[in-house]
Design a protein around this motif. Sequence first.
Motif, PDB file in Angstrom:
ATOM      1  N   ASN A   1      -6.784   5.327  -0.076  1.00 22.23           N
ATOM      2  CA  ASN A   1      -5.634   4.466   0.173  1.00 22.23           C
ATOM      3  C   ASN A   1      -5.667   3.846   1.575  1.00 22.23           C
ATOM      4  O   ASN A   1      -4.723   3.935   2.338  1.00 22.23           O
ATOM      5  CB  ASN A   1      -4.342   5.265  -0.049  1.00 22.23           C
ATOM      6  CG  ASN A   1      -3.181   4.385  -0.406  1.00 22.23           C
ATOM      7  OD1 ASN A   1      -3.348   3.226  -0.775  1.00 22.23           O
ATOM      8  ND2 ASN A   1      -1.981   4.933  -0.298  1.00 22.23           N
ATOM      9  N   VAL A   2      -6.793   3.203   1.870  1.00 23.70           N
ATOM     10  CA  VAL A   2      -7.001   2.515   3.143  1.00 23.70           C
ATOM     11  C   VAL A   2      -7.251   1.044   2.828  1.00 23.70           C
ATOM     12  O   VAL A   2      -8.135   0.726   2.039  1.00 23.70           O
ATOM     13  CB  VAL A   2      -8.229   3.109   3.890  1.00 23.70           C
ATOM     14  CG1 VAL A   2      -8.515   2.323   5.153  1.00 23.70           C
ATOM     15  CG2 VAL A   2      -8.013   4.589   4.178  1.00 23.70           C
TER      16      VAL A   2
ATOM     17  N   ARG B   1      -7.985   9.183   1.459  1.00 22.97           N
ATOM     18  CA  ARG B   1      -9.109   8.402   1.982  1.00 22.97           C
ATOM     19  C   ARG B   1      -9.331   7.113   1.194  1.00 22.97           C
ATOM     20  O   ARG B   1      -9.911   6.160   1.710  1.00 22.97           O
ATOM     21  CB  ARG B   1     -10.374   9.262   2.022  1.00 22.97           C
ATOM     22  CG  ARG B   1     -10.392  10.197   3.231  1.00 22.97           C
ATOM     23  CD  ARG B   1     -11.640  11.022   3.298  1.00 22.97           C
ATOM     24  NE  ARG B   1     -11.659  12.109   2.336  1.00 22.97           N
ATOM     25  CZ  ARG B   1     -11.012  13.263   2.493  1.00 22.97           C
ATOM     26  NH1 ARG B   1     -10.276  13.472   3.557  1.00 22.97           N
ATOM     27  NH2 ARG B   1     -11.100  14.203   1.578  1.00 22.97           N
TER      28      ARG B   1
ATOM     29  N   ARG C   1     -10.313   0.156  -4.711  1.00 22.66           N
ATOM     30  CA  ARG C   1      -9.399   1.091  -4.042  1.00 22.66           C
ATOM     31  C   ARG C   1      -8.040   1.127  -4.730  1.00 22.66           C
ATOM     32  O   ARG C   1      -7.465   2.193  -4.929  1.00 22.66           O
ATOM     33  CB  ARG C   1      -9.246   0.734  -2.563  1.00 22.66           C
ATOM     34  CG  ARG C   1     -10.446   1.142  -1.737  1.00 22.66           C
ATOM     35  CD  ARG C   1     -10.263   0.754  -0.265  1.00 22.66           C
ATOM     36  NE  ARG C   1     -11.423   1.089   0.521  1.00 22.66           N
ATOM     37  CZ  ARG C   1     -11.653   2.273   1.073  1.00 22.66           C
ATOM     38  NH1 ARG C   1     -10.782   3.252   0.920  1.00 22.66           N
ATOM     39  NH2 ARG C   1     -12.747   2.483   1.771  1.00 22.66           N
TER      40      ARG C   1
ATOM     41  N   ALA D   1     -15.717  -1.356   6.068  1.00 24.04           N
ATOM     42  CA  ALA D   1     -14.709  -1.500   5.011  1.00 24.04           C
ATOM     43  C   ALA D   1     -15.280  -2.112   3.734  1.00 24.04           C
ATOM     44  O   ALA D   1     -14.953  -1.669   2.637  1.00 24.04           O
ATOM     45  CB  ALA D   1     -13.541  -2.352   5.510  1.00 24.04           C
TER      46      ALA D   1
ATOM     47  N   THR E   1      -2.635   2.758   5.575  1.00 21.46           N
ATOM     48  CA  THR E   1      -3.644   2.769   6.631  1.00 21.46           C
ATOM     49  C   THR E   1      -4.523   1.526   6.535  1.00 21.46           C
ATOM     50  O   THR E   1      -4.819   1.065   5.434  1.00 21.46           O
ATOM     51  CB  THR E   1      -4.539   4.029   6.484  1.00 21.46           C
ATOM     52  OG1 THR E   1      -3.709   5.173   6.402  1.00 21.46           O
ATOM     53  CG2 THR E   1      -5.478   4.178   7.648  1.00 21.46           C
TER      54      THR E   1
ATOM     55  N   SER F   1      -8.266  -0.265   7.521  1.00 13.10           N
ATOM     56  CA  SER F   1      -9.646   0.048   7.911  1.00 13.10           C
ATOM     57  C   SER F   1      -9.845  -0.345   9.366  1.00 13.10           C
ATOM     58  O   SER F   1      -9.245  -1.293   9.856  1.00 13.10           O
ATOM     59  CB  SER F   1     -10.634  -0.703   7.012  1.00 13.10           C
ATOM     60  OG  SER F   1     -10.447  -2.098   7.168  1.00 13.10           O
TER      61      SER F   1
ATOM     62  N   PHE G   1      -0.570  -0.030   1.173  1.00 14.77           N
ATOM     63  CA  PHE G   1      -1.598   0.744   1.867  1.00 14.77           C
ATOM     64  C   PHE G   1      -1.004   1.256   3.176  1.00 14.77           C
ATOM     65  O   PHE G   1      -0.592   0.449   4.010  1.00 14.77           O
ATOM     66  CB  PHE G   1      -2.827  -0.121   2.186  1.00 14.77           C
ATOM     67  CG  PHE G   1      -3.718  -0.370   1.016  1.00 14.77           C
ATOM     68  CD1 PHE G   1      -4.578   0.616   0.553  1.00 14.77           C
ATOM     69  CD2 PHE G   1      -3.727  -1.606   0.375  1.00 14.77           C
ATOM     70  CE1 PHE G   1      -5.426   0.375  -0.518  1.00 14.77           C
ATOM     71  CE2 PHE G   1      -4.571  -1.855  -0.698  1.00 14.77           C
ATOM     72  CZ  PHE G   1      -5.418  -0.854  -1.148  1.00 14.77           C
TER      73      PHE G   1
END
Length: 169
Positions: A106-107, A104, A33, A142, A134, A136, A132
Amino acid sequence: MHIESRLFEIAGKVAQKLHTARSRNDQVTLDVRMYLRDALSDLQRRLGGLQRVLIELAKTHIDVLVPGYTHLQRAQPILLAHHFMAYVEMFQRDMERMSECRMRTNVMPLAAPPWPHHFPIDRGYVAELLEFPTLSANSLDAVSDRDFIIEFLSAASLCMMHLSRMSER
């Protein structure tokens, strides 16, 4: 394992605590990510630069007529500026797709595992440190989610198609 050994070279023995309150799956999805969100930002920056160049070319060649093409055969004349601006539009859609994909991606996937452990972690603080916005919602999802990778590959494929199309003309 490579990440652990490299981290050991950089940070020393503290690297041996890498898996405290997280699994290798947590680590892998986190790394992917972080890599992909940086790659998406870089691609957006480069596409924005390409768009600016195309806009300048359109301004410079505002009155230039060139042959239009249909199915690789010459058709009616078009303005070169109009041709350049068609690619600005295509790349704008690519930028929007990448922006949505980045959102999506960047969680923060690091989650409290679904089993009891003795190392409570402050997910919000970790997310803040790793930039981040946000968290999960579910730890099982996740560590297994790869949707964002497929979404990126799709967006990148469309962008490559637009670049290929521009290159053939």
